[in-house]
Design a protein around this motif. Structure first.
Motif, short mmCIF file in Angstrom:
data_model
loop_
_atom_site.label_atom_id
_atom_site.label_comp_id
_atom_site.label_asym_id
_atom_site.label_seq_id
_atom_site.Cartn_x
_atom_site.Cartn_y
_atom_site.Cartn_z
N GLY A 120 1.01 -0.94 -0.05
CA GLY A 120 -0.19 -0.53 -0.44
C GLY A 120 0.70 0.64 0.52
N LEU A 232 -2.20 -2.65 -4.03
CA LEU A 232 -3.63 -1.98 -3.23
C LEU A 232 -3.47 -0.41 -3.40
CD1 LEU A 232 -2.89 -4.04 -1.70
CD2 LEU A 232 -4.47 -3.62 -0.09
N SER A 234 -6.92 3.10 -3.92
CA SER A 234 -8.30 3.38 -3.44
C SER A 234 -8.22 4.15 -4.38
CB SER A 234 -7.93 4.03 -2.19
OG SER A 234 -8.28 3.33 -1.37
N ASN A 253 -10.42 -0.77 -3.85
CA ASN A 253 -10.63 -1.00 -1.93
C ASN A 253 -11.74 -0.56 -2.55
OD1 ASN A 253 -8.13 -2.23 -1.40
ND2 ASN A 253 -7.63 0.09 -1.31
N HIS A 255 -14.68 -1.03 -0.19
CA HIS A 255 -14.94 -1.03 1.25
C HIS A 255 -14.62 0.65 1.43
CE1 HIS A 255 -10.73 -2.58 2.32
NE2 HIS A 255 -11.95 -2.34 3.45
N VAL A 256 -13.20 1.24 1.13
CA VAL A 256 -12.26 2.30 1.37
C VAL A 256 -12.77 3.68 1.10
CG1 VAL A 256 -10.30 3.32 2.22
CG2 VAL A 256 -10.66 0.24 2.97
N SER A 286 -12.24 -5.37 -3.11
CA SER A 286 -12.40 -5.44 -1.96
C SER A 286 -14.02 -4.74 -1.63
CB SER A 286 -12.03 -5.36 -1.06
OG SER A 286 -12.24 -3.04 -1.22
#
Length: 395
Positions: A120, A232, A234, A253, A255-256, A286
């Motif tokens: 990340g 990963l 976002s 992501n 979910h984030v 995710s």
């Protein structure tokens, strides 16, 4: 609970399902309880046919115990036999490429073909005022506004049934964050080093790392390790580009940061260059999921989630996960509801068939090759049952 054929996900949409675990600590439980629950869940999800089991890295938060992913990965890999085990993700702002290569190379030497290294990129630099040189300010006591990533005036959209919400604008205490990040070894400006760190780890694994002066250095534990590296991200920024340019698999992501998932995936695909490992883009997405035997029961199990997200968004750090009764007793304000709305509205909650349809939508809209599921419930038995129910309709 028996499912009709109509309730099952079609064969074409049965992409692999994986698990992302934060080793959450519930209200009234200990850190040891949380870690033992992680080992139990890993064994159960392996039996249920899940493909990977990844551990997060979070520091200095009361409700999350997964703060040393390499250590917990070793425990999980020893407790299981088949499932791939990895990090989701190692936060590179706190580590060097050498230490990460050594840790995960060691794991892969003992568990060849089973270890994933998810990396990340630190996003903290952008939370602070540019006047401080891109790093945490040295003395400000004032909160600073940090956008959740939305462009001004952006509205929520629904794309083929998938909600892309408006992220909130949060107010974070800069001085508190500076102290916390300093304690865990954060290097101001580390985000700018990220792409090179990923390349260095790859070089250590290949055994061909050279310094700027041309000196050949080796990391014996990493060299030749049967290790799969992931990136990963976002947003459609540096992480997505790095994954694409290096031909690595990418995790978006939802979910984030649900609002930017499609932009992140597209940026990765646009930047993708085939590599020895992957000749085409490979995307995992995710999702936060709670499955119950029926929709109403699932909603009750998921009811503390908003209060838990509020503790994160308000700057306290994730609190121990509350019970449904504690969540029901909280006197919500409109401002608080707005602060957590994007996460609550994009959590997939319901009976098995309901959640399977939502995951199918996520897969279809993003074109995901794999989905990674994170589930938190106050009682461990409910968390395990959620994965069992989902596996029953997906596999």
């Amino acid at each position: 609970m028996l499912m009709s054929q109509a309730d099952r996900v079609s064969q074409a949409d049965r992409v692999p399902l994986s698990v992302l675990d934060l080793s959450p600590r519930s209200e009234g439980a200990s850190a040891g309880d949380a870690l033992r629950n992680t080992l139990d869940l890993a064994r159960r999800t392996e039996e249920l046919g899940f493909h990977r089991y990844w551990l997060a890295e979070h520091h200095l938060v009361p409700g999350v115990v997964s703060s040393a992913p390499a250590v917990v990965i070793a425990l999980v890999a020893d407790a299981t036999t088949r499932i791939r085990v990895g990090s989701g993700a190692v936060q590179m702002g706190h580590h060097t490429a050498v230490t990460v290569a050594e840790e995960f190379g060691t794991l892969a030497q003992i568990h060849p073909g089973r270890i994933d290294l998810g990396l990340g990129r630190p996003a903290v630099d952008r939370l602070f005022a540019p006047a401080n040189g891109g790093g945490p300010p040295s003395g400000s006591q004032q909160p600073v506004a940090a956008s959740g990533g939305a462009a001004p005036g952006r509205a929520a959209t629904v794309v083929d049934g998938l909600l892309l919400p408006v992220p909130p604008r949060m107010r974070l205490n800069a001085d508190r964050l500076r102290r916390q990040f300093a304690l865990v070894g954060y290097r101001p400006g580390a985000g700018d080093e990220y792409g090179q760190q990923v390349r260095d780890i790859q070089a250590f694994v290949r055994g061909d790392y050279r310094t700027a002066e041309g000196e050949h250095l080796t990391v014996p534990a990493a060299e030749g390790a049967d290790l799969q590296i992931w990136v990963l991200g976002s947003s459609p920024g540096a992480s997505a580009r790095t994954a694409g340019e290096l031909g690595l698999p990418f995790v978006a992501n939802y979910h984030v940061s649900p609002s930017s998932v499609l932009e992140a995936v597209q940026a990765y695909r646009d930047a993708f260059v085939p590599s020895e490992s992957f000749d085409r883009p490979y995307v995992m997405v995710s999702a936060d999921v709670v499955v119950g035997p029926d929709d109403d029961t699932a909603a009750e199990l998921a009811s503390p989630y908003g209060l838990w997200v509020l503790s994160i968004r308000s700057g306290q750090g994730a609190r121990p996960f509350p019970s449904p009764a504690q969540a029901a007793a909280h006197p919500w304000t409109e401002e608080e509801r707005t602060l957590v709305a994007d996460r609550v509205e994009t959590q997939f909650v319901g009976g098995p068939a309901t959640v399977a349809r939502k995951l199918e939508t996520l897969r279809n809209v993003t074109g995901a090759d794999e989905l990674i599921i994170t589930t938190i419930a106050h009682d461990h038995v409910d968390r395990v049952r959620s994965y069992e129910l989902l596996a029953g309709v997906w596999h």
